[in-house]
Design a protein around this motif. Structure first.
Motif, PDB file in Angstrom:
ATOM      1  N   SER A 111       0.817  -1.047  -0.037  1.00 11.78           N
ATOM      2  CA  SER A 111      -0.027  -0.110   0.093  1.00 11.78           C
ATOM      3  C   SER A 111       1.003   1.167  -0.215  1.00 11.78           C
ATOM      4  CB  SER A 111      -0.894  -0.139   1.158  1.00 11.78           C
ATOM      5  OG  SER A 111      -1.447   1.364   1.161  1.00 11.78           O
ATOM      6  N   GLU A 112       0.826   1.981  -1.082  1.00 11.01           N
ATOM      7  CA  GLU A 112       1.726   3.041  -1.192  1.00 11.01           C
ATOM      8  C   GLU A 112       0.772   4.308  -0.601  1.00 11.01           C
ATOM      9  OE1 GLU A 112       3.151   5.780  -4.847  1.00 11.01           O
ATOM     10  OE2 GLU A 112       4.311   3.862  -4.604  1.00 11.01           O
ATOM     11  N   ARG A 113       1.366   4.800   0.438  1.00  9.21           N
ATOM     12  CA  ARG A 113       0.453   5.973   1.421  1.00  9.21           C
ATOM     13  C   ARG A 113       1.543   7.233   1.462  1.00  9.21           C
ATOM     14  NH1 ARG A 113      -0.224   2.365   6.380  1.00  9.21           N
ATOM     15  NH2 ARG A 113      -1.289   3.990   7.219  1.00  9.21           N
ATOM     16  N   GLY A 114       2.802   7.083   1.302  1.00 14.27           N
ATOM     17  CA  GLY A 114       3.664   8.344   1.440  1.00 14.27           C
ATOM     18  C   GLY A 114       3.953   8.485   2.607  1.00 14.27           C
ATOM     19  N   GLN A 115       5.248   9.046   3.062  1.00 13.84           N
ATOM     20  CA  GLN A 115       5.847   9.180   4.465  1.00 13.84           C
ATOM     21  C   GLN A 115       6.049  10.687   4.768  1.00 13.84           C
ATOM     22  OE1 GLN A 115       9.657   8.177   5.654  1.00 13.84           O
ATOM     23  NE2 GLN A 115       9.273   7.768   7.657  1.00 13.84           N
ATOM     24  N   LEU A 116       5.648  11.313   5.693  1.00 12.54           N
ATOM     25  CA  LEU A 116       5.669  12.539   6.145  1.00 12.54           C
ATOM     26  C   LEU A 116       6.638  12.681   7.368  1.00 12.54           C
ATOM     27  CD1 LEU A 116       5.027  15.594   6.076  1.00 12.54           C
ATOM     28  CD2 LEU A 116       2.883  15.234   7.624  1.00 12.54           C
ATOM     29  N   THR A 117       7.779  13.415   7.311  1.00 14.03           N
ATOM     30  CA  THR A 117       8.498  13.496   8.318  1.00 14.03           C
ATOM     31  C   THR A 117       8.665  15.156   8.907  1.00 14.03           C
ATOM     32  OG1 THR A 117      10.144  11.768   7.417  1.00 14.03           O
ATOM     33  CG2 THR A 117      10.763  13.016   9.238  1.00 14.03           C
ATOM     34  N   ALA A 168       7.780  22.564   8.911  1.00  7.06           N
ATOM     35  CA  ALA A 168       7.849  22.095   7.413  1.00  7.06           C
ATOM     36  C   ALA A 168       7.774  20.603   7.565  1.00  7.06           C
ATOM     37  CB  ALA A 168       8.925  22.796   6.700  1.00  7.06           C
ATOM     38  N   GLY A 169       7.758  20.118   6.434  1.00  4.25           N
ATOM     39  CA  GLY A 169       8.049  18.607   6.362  1.00  4.25           C
ATOM     40  C   GLY A 169       8.625  18.198   5.064  1.00  4.25           C
ATOM     41  N   LEU A 170       8.962  16.791   5.034  1.00  2.00           N
ATOM     42  CA  LEU A 170       9.707  16.011   4.074  1.00  2.00           C
ATOM     43  C   LEU A 170       8.723  15.135   3.443  1.00  2.00           C
ATOM     44  CD1 LEU A 170      12.306  15.949   2.405  1.00  2.00           C
ATOM     45  CD2 LEU A 170      12.834  13.893   4.165  1.00  2.00           C
ATOM     46  N   TRP A 171       8.173  15.288   2.510  1.00  2.48           N
ATOM     47  CA  TRP A 171       6.929  14.450   2.070  1.00  2.48           C
ATOM     48  C   TRP A 171       7.831  13.310   0.959  1.00  2.48           C
ATOM     49  CZ3 TRP A 171       2.878  11.999   2.766  1.00  2.48           C
ATOM     50  CH2 TRP A 171       1.991  11.465   1.540  1.00  2.48           C
ATOM     51  N   HIS A 172       7.658  12.010   1.313  1.00  2.00           N
ATOM     52  CA  HIS A 172       8.318  11.077   0.667  1.00  2.00           C
ATOM     53  C   HIS A 172       7.153  10.249  -0.054  1.00  2.00           C
ATOM     54  CE1 HIS A 172      10.946   8.047  -0.813  1.00  2.00           C
ATOM     55  NE2 HIS A 172      10.496   7.188   0.012  1.00  2.00           N
ATOM     56  N   ILE A 173       6.737  10.620  -1.358  1.00  2.00           N
ATOM     57  CA  ILE A 173       5.458  10.089  -2.159  1.00  2.00           C
ATOM     58  C   ILE A 173       5.666   8.435  -2.092  1.00  2.00           C
ATOM     59  CG2 ILE A 173       4.346  10.099  -4.232  1.00  2.00           C
ATOM     60  CD1 ILE A 173       5.418  12.927  -4.653  1.00  2.00           C
ATOM     61  N   LEU A 267      -5.710   8.291   9.242  1.00  2.00           N
ATOM     62  CA  LEU A 267      -4.537   8.564   8.925  1.00  2.00           C
ATOM     63  C   LEU A 267      -3.896   7.637   7.681  1.00  2.00           C
ATOM     64  CD1 LEU A 267      -1.876  10.139   9.899  1.00  2.00           C
ATOM     65  CD2 LEU A 267      -1.340   8.127  11.341  1.00  2.00           C
ATOM     66  N   ASP A 268      -3.560   8.420   6.609  1.00  2.00           N
ATOM     67  CA  ASP A 268      -3.313   7.615   5.509  1.00  2.00           C
ATOM     68  C   ASP A 268      -1.694   7.641   5.281  1.00  2.00           C
ATOM     69  OD1 ASP A 268      -3.731   6.051   3.174  1.00  2.00           O
ATOM     70  OD2 ASP A 268      -3.279   7.726   1.802  1.00  2.00           O
ATOM     71  N   PRO A 269      -0.958   8.882   5.256  1.00  2.00           N
ATOM     72  CA  PRO A 269       0.483   8.893   5.353  1.00  2.00           C
ATOM     73  C   PRO A 269       0.890   8.339   6.696  1.00  2.00           C
ATOM     74  CG  PRO A 269      -0.567  10.947   4.812  1.00  2.00           C
ATOM     75  CD  PRO A 269      -1.714  10.263   5.627  1.00  2.00           C
ATOM     76  N   LEU A 270       2.268   7.826   6.566  1.00  2.00           N
ATOM     77  CA  LEU A 270       3.169   7.721   7.698  1.00  2.00           C
ATOM     78  C   LEU A 270       3.672   8.802   8.407  1.00  2.00           C
ATOM     79  CD1 LEU A 270       4.000   5.271   5.179  1.00  2.00           C
ATOM     80  CD2 LEU A 270       4.477   4.000   7.227  1.00  2.00           C
ATOM     81  N   VAL A 271       3.740   9.241   9.661  1.00  2.00           N
ATOM     82  CA  VAL A 271       4.093  10.262  10.174  1.00  2.00           C
ATOM     83  C   VAL A 271       5.249  10.243  11.142  1.00  2.00           C
ATOM     84  CG1 VAL A 271       3.349  12.471  11.243  1.00  2.00           C
ATOM     85  CG2 VAL A 271       1.572  11.418   9.627  1.00  2.00           C
ATOM     86  N   SER A 272       6.248  10.855  11.028  1.00  2.00           N
ATOM     87  CA  SER A 272       7.133  10.708  12.137  1.00  2.00           C
ATOM     88  C   SER A 272       7.832  11.997  12.260  1.00  2.00           C
ATOM     89  CB  SER A 272       8.364   9.793  11.464  1.00  2.00           C
ATOM     90  OG  SER A 272       8.809  10.453  10.161  1.00  2.00           O
ATOM     91  N   SER A 273       8.556  11.935  13.489  1.00  2.00           N
ATOM     92  CA  SER A 273       9.371  13.141  13.923  1.00  2.00           C
ATOM     93  C   SER A 273      10.580  12.741  14.634  1.00  2.00           C
ATOM     94  CB  SER A 273       8.277  13.937  14.765  1.00  2.00           C
ATOM     95  OG  SER A 273       8.933  14.880  15.800  1.00  2.00           O
ATOM     96  N   SER A 274      11.550  13.222  14.306  1.00  2.00           N
ATOM     97  CA  SER A 274      12.794  12.825  14.908  1.00  2.00           C
ATOM     98  C   SER A 274      13.085  13.725  16.137  1.00  2.00           C
ATOM     99  CB  SER A 274      14.020  12.834  13.879  1.00  2.00           C
ATOM    100  OG  SER A 274      14.185  14.274  13.419  1.00  2.00           O
ATOM    101  N   ALA A 275      12.553  14.713  16.153  1.00  2.00           N
ATOM    102  CA  ALA A 275      12.653  15.610  17.409  1.00  2.00           C
ATOM    103  C   ALA A 275      11.987  15.045  18.425  1.00  2.00           C
ATOM    104  CB  ALA A 275      11.922  17.082  17.125  1.00  2.00           C
ATOM    105  N   LEU A 276      10.529  14.387  18.267  1.00  2.00           N
ATOM    106  CA  LEU A 276       9.988  13.741  19.351  1.00  2.00           C
ATOM    107  C   LEU A 276      10.314  12.186  19.422  1.00  2.00           C
ATOM    108  CD1 LEU A 276       6.279  15.161  18.495  1.00  2.00           C
ATOM    109  CD2 LEU A 276       7.718  16.023  20.546  1.00  2.00           C
ATOM    110  N   HIS A 277      11.011  11.815  18.656  1.00  2.00           N
ATOM    111  CA  HIS A 277      11.681  10.455  18.638  1.00  2.00           C
ATOM    112  C   HIS A 277      10.427   9.408  18.524  1.00  2.00           C
ATOM    113  CE1 HIS A 277      15.455  12.185  19.868  1.00  2.00           C
ATOM    114  NE2 HIS A 277      14.861  12.748  20.928  1.00  2.00           N
TER     115      HIS A 277
END
Length: 413
Positions: A111-117, A168-173, A267-277
């Protein structure tokens, strides 16, 4: 109609397809022995058999198929890495993943959903701009997006968590997920169809080494000779390497994750935050998967802990406040084999016919197809290293040519 179904079901001619043959005794010798029956080992066996015609192959697994890190990850697939070597490698893996269901005639639930960092500081925004350029240049689909675009992608996300507002965010399609056990079983059944023997409950305990070559492997079911051997055992990599006197800078740490009760899709994309680990995704069944960084101490144990659960959930709630009312259903851990530069070790070892697939840290599942493809090519070509994995050779640590992917994950380690 019910009687016809019952008769069909009880018939000795029932044509159900059996994915794996019944267990059998080990043969005295094999051309290739693959240690580890997870995704990487099974993929290597499959590509050897299908594309190189090497079928006298045994896959030895001390437990059950896919029961190690393949079954203990969060099934994320992506290629938005930091280095040109990493982006090229994982971009090829994404391409192979997209066609696996067709190749296996077996649904891996890709399932291609995109990742948002998420970027919470100016320095992270600058780093993400550079990362987006590297990704675009070497085959990945990645771009920078602003707060408004993030709000439209993930309406439930809290853009101002505590003292760390999202800038801002890094959107990885290309970000995607797949069913991890389906990937392992797809490779296993297709490899078995082509003559590969898969032996579960078969643990490699020691080696016979003669003239700089591994000539035989000692298992709990007897000794088998081999033309060559491939090691693909994830977190336990350094333990077998120590038996052979192979020095490598690998340290193993538990990596924990958990899931909540199911919710309706939000929630469709995968959402991540390195600041919040922390990273968060929602499965097809509605569960919310929550993961983060590795435990802070080396350990060979797949247990879960209360302290990590409390810290990780606190950060997940900052991202999605409504999760404070969610019930946690399961928590688990895998064992990650970390290297100093956070890149894998692939290719030849100091022993002439012993090949390494190790040091994956948290990247292992997403590399499954391309790892199998390149390791099969390495073995079939008599140890000639494919160009795609040359940067990941063990020798890079003695020649100071590391491939630094520190920070490429959504949660720091």
């Amino acid at each position: 109609m019910p009687f016809a179904l019952l008769k069909y079901g009880l018939s000795s001619d029932y044509p159900a397809e059996v994915d794996l043959p019944a267990p059998k005794e080990l043969k005295p010798s094999y051309d290739v022995v693959i240690i580890g029956g997870g995704g990487h080992g099974l993929a290597t066996a499959y590509y050897l058999a299908k594309y190189h015609g090497v079928t006298n192959v045994a896959v030895l697994e001390k437990s059950y198929l896919g029961g190690g890190n393949t079954a203990r990850n969060t099934a994320v697939i992506r290629s938005n890495y930091l280095t040109s070597e990493g982006v090229r490698f994982y971009a090829e893996s994404v391409k192979l993943f997209r066609n696996l269901s067709n190749e296996f005639d077996f649904n891996i639930m890709y399932s291609e959903r995109g990742q948002l960092t998420l970027a919470h500081t100016d320095s992270t925004v600058r780093a993400f701009r550079q990362r987006a350029e590297v990704n675009r240049h070497f085959g990945g689909r990645t771009e920078m997006i602003d707060r408004q675009q993030i709000r439209e992608l993930v309406p439930a996300l809290n853009l101002d968590p505590g003292h760390l507002p999202v800038l801002a965010g890094l959107w990885h399609i290309d970000g995607a997920t797949a069913r991890h056990d389906a990937v392992a079983w797809g490779y296993a059944k297709e490899a078995a169809k082509r003559g590969v023997e898969i032996h579960q409950l078969t643990e490699v305990q020691d080696f016979v080494v003669e003239n700089g070559r591994v000539t035989a492997l000692k298992t709990n079911r007897g000794t088998v000779q081999c033309g060559c051997a491939v090691q693909a055992i994830a977190g336990y990599s350094s333990l077998l390497m120590n038996k052979l006197g192979i020095r490598a800078p690998i340290h193993s740490y538990p990596l924990q994750a958990m899931v909540t009760q199911p919710f309706k899709p939000f929630l469709d994309p995968l959402v991540s935050s390195s600041a919040l680990h922390c990273y968060v995704q929602q499965t097809g069944r509605g569960e919310v998967v929550i993961g983060g960084g590795s435990d802070p101490y080396p350990l060979y144990n797949t247990r879960s802990t209360l302290d990590l659960k409390e810290g990780l959930l606190a950060h997940a709630i900052e991202m999605f406040p409504f999760l404070a009312n969610a019930k946690l259903m399961r928590q688990w851990a895998g064992i990650t084999d970390m290297t100093p530069d956070y890149s894998p070790i692939m290719g030849r070892s100091p022993l002439a016919n012993y090949y390494l697939d190790a040091g994956w840290g948290t990247w292992g599942f997403k590399a499954t197809p391309i790892c199998g493809w390149t390791m099969a090519e390495l073995v079939a070509n008599g140890g000639r290293t494919p160009a795609l994995i040359e940067p990941f050779a063990l020798e890079r640590f003695s020649t100071f040519r590391q491939v630094n992917e520190m920070g490429a994950t959504a949660a720091s380690h």
